[in-house]
Design a protein around this motif. Structure first.
Motif, PDB file in Angstrom:
ATOM      1  N   ARG B  22       0.838  -1.198   0.000  1.00 37.34           N
ATOM      2  CA  ARG B  22       0.000   0.000   0.000  1.00 37.34           C
ATOM      3  C   ARG B  22       0.875   1.250   0.000  1.00 37.34           C
ATOM      4  O   ARG B  22       0.657   2.178  -0.780  1.00 37.34           O
ATOM      5  N   LYS B  23       1.872   1.238   0.854  1.00 35.89           N
ATOM      6  CA  LYS B  23       2.738   2.420   0.957  1.00 35.89           C
ATOM      7  C   LYS B  23       3.405   2.744  -0.393  1.00 35.89           C
ATOM      8  O   LYS B  23       3.362   3.878  -0.861  1.00 35.89           O
ATOM      9  N   MET B  26       0.909   3.616  -3.269  1.00 41.55           N
ATOM     10  CA  MET B  26       0.289   4.923  -3.088  1.00 41.55           C
ATOM     11  C   MET B  26       1.271   6.058  -3.383  1.00 41.55           C
ATOM     12  O   MET B  26       0.866   7.141  -3.758  1.00 41.55           O
ATOM     13  N   SER B  27       2.538   5.797  -3.210  1.00 40.56           N
ATOM     14  CA  SER B  27       3.473   6.898  -3.462  1.00 40.56           C
ATOM     15  C   SER B  27       4.086   6.828  -4.856  1.00 40.56           C
ATOM     16  O   SER B  27       4.579   7.838  -5.358  1.00 40.56           O
ATOM     17  N   GLU B  67      -8.372  -0.898   0.538  1.00 42.32           N
ATOM     18  CA  GLU B  67      -8.362   0.512   0.885  1.00 42.32           C
ATOM     19  C   GLU B  67      -9.661   1.212   0.526  1.00 42.32           C
ATOM     20  O   GLU B  67     -10.136   2.073   1.262  1.00 42.32           O
ATOM     21  N   GLN B  71     -11.987   3.032   3.336  1.00 45.20           N
ATOM     22  CA  GLN B  71     -12.300   4.454   3.260  1.00 45.20           C
ATOM     23  C   GLN B  71     -13.801   4.708   3.133  1.00 45.20           C
ATOM     24  O   GLN B  71     -14.345   5.602   3.773  1.00 45.20           O
ATOM     25  N   SER B 102      -8.232  14.347  -0.520  1.00 44.90           N
ATOM     26  CA  SER B 102      -7.122  13.827   0.293  1.00 44.90           C
ATOM     27  C   SER B 102      -6.041  13.235  -0.608  1.00 44.90           C
ATOM     28  O   SER B 102      -6.323  12.771  -1.714  1.00 44.90           O
ATOM     29  N   PHE B 104      -4.642  10.533  -0.286  1.00 40.68           N
ATOM     30  CA  PHE B 104      -4.967   9.139  -0.549  1.00 40.68           C
ATOM     31  C   PHE B 104      -6.037   8.989  -1.621  1.00 40.68           C
ATOM     32  O   PHE B 104      -5.889   8.171  -2.548  1.00 40.68           O
ATOM     33  N   ARG B 107      -4.610   9.565  -4.983  1.00 41.92           N
ATOM     34  CA  ARG B 107      -3.772   8.453  -5.426  1.00 41.92           C
ATOM     35  C   ARG B 107      -4.605   7.308  -5.979  1.00 41.92           C
ATOM     36  O   ARG B 107      -4.357   6.781  -7.061  1.00 41.92           O
TER      37      ARG B 107
END
Lengths: 205, 205
Positions: B22-23, B26-27, B67, B71, B102, B104, B107
């Motif tokens: 996920r990290k 997402m980046s 995710e 959310q 946001s 997130f 992304r």
DNA sequence: CCGAAATTAAACGGATCAGTTTATAAACGA
DNA sequence: TCGTTTATAAACTGATCCGTTTAATTTCGG
């Protein structure tokens, strides 16, 4: 100026390169398109391609910029502002939706969304020649209609963007995320009518 | 059932893999993320990663699915439906915008838009756990409000998607295409108020 | 404490791809 | 016709990256 073709830059096969690039980028996306494929589609050697464009990114940017301008202008010039407000708004919405829902519009949107944080200039150019340009035209129409007392709008900027966004209701996400691939005229007219009804309920006289 | 952890599937480091994935996704986005980086971020060997997920795509799909559900549920459970209509609508819009704007939300949107034609399941899952889920909840609220005579809506489906789309007016495209990176509460409230005003002008009693 | 299952690091195979180079051929102006 | 500019094909460099394999090590239930 000096060139007989449509481009300021040099070249005999310059347009071939752009055409091939547009074709491949539009069908494969930015990452998915290989330069070899572009050269093949353009019927041009890779060396020739690189003699016109320093790298893949700038080639893509040029394609995207050209296409956005072309499409936006085309959409704008075919709207007749002399009709009654409701009809003008319906026309605007029809044109916007037609673009949003077209394979080409989808492609451009998809690529620009995907690449615009790794490639900020692209996002900015797309926004300027797309949404911002359209919004400006809509606002200019609002001004006239407000002067004629046909609309009552305080925040013209917000109103323009609301109208644009209303055209994306329901159908656009369904297309972007692959739920459906095409829509009937009835569905489209339903959204257009819904958008204009809502808009006039809020800003009509 | 048999597992002590939160996952149905096997494993001790399963969650580590998901967290790292996920990290990185997402980046860096899907294409931009390398499996080695994911493994590194997860503090797990690549072999372990591949023992849980057959390939990069399925790993990404699982991350995105989880995710989105997380959310959406979080947003839904914090809306109080007992307030006056205007307040409920404002609350809904606030929540939706907060998510849309946001980092997130940006992304996820960006990746799902980018990958969903090369990777159709992803788009469908995102749509189902995102827009469709939210629209269903909104429609369910509409039903109650209509019963109480507080709203007049014929096409509930269209109305719900119009409300969602109104929350994206102006700010969302500016963020997606990198014109701005953040917005003041005043700007956000302006859009929320504008959306609810418009909605109630059309569907209010 | 033993043995099966899980984990690890590291290297590797195979593939793709951006961008360059080189030697050759075509196009074209004077 | 000559010489310069432009185009071509093809091989090549260097890099990235997915996914596999191997052999050694750790974990943990019984």
């Amino acid at each position: 100026m000096a060139d007989g073709g449509t481009q300021i830059k040099r070249g005999r096969k310059f347009d071939q390169v752009l055409d091939g690039a547009r074709k491949i980028f539009m069908s494969d996306g930015y990452e998915g398109a290989s330069v070899d494929d572009v050269a093949k589609a353009a019927e041009v050697s890779k060396a020739t391609l690189y003699s016109y464009f320093p790298d893949k990114r700038l080639l893509f940017m040029e394609v995207a910029r050209l296409e956005c301008c072309r499409q936006t202008e085309h959409a704008l010039e075919s709207i007749d502002m002399t009709q009654p407000v409701r009809d003008v708004l319906c026309n605007m919405c029809q044109h916007m939706m037609k673009f949003f829902l077209s394979p080409f519009g989808q492609r451009v949107f998809r690529i620009c969304v995907a690449e615009s944080d790794r490639f900020p200039e692209l996002g900015r150019e797309f926004y300027a020649s797309g949404p911002e340009h359209v919004a400006a035209s809509i606002m200019s129409y609002f001004d006239d209609a407000i002067d004629r007392g046909e609309l009552q709008i305080k925040d013209r900027h917000l109103a323009a963007h609301q109208l644009i966004e209303l055209c994306k209701a329901d159908l656009f996400p369904r297309l972007v995320f692959g739920i459906d691939t095409e829509f009937s005229d009835e569905e489209i007219n339903n959204v257009v009518t819904g958008a204009v009804d809502m808009f006039l309920a809020r800003y009509g006289v």
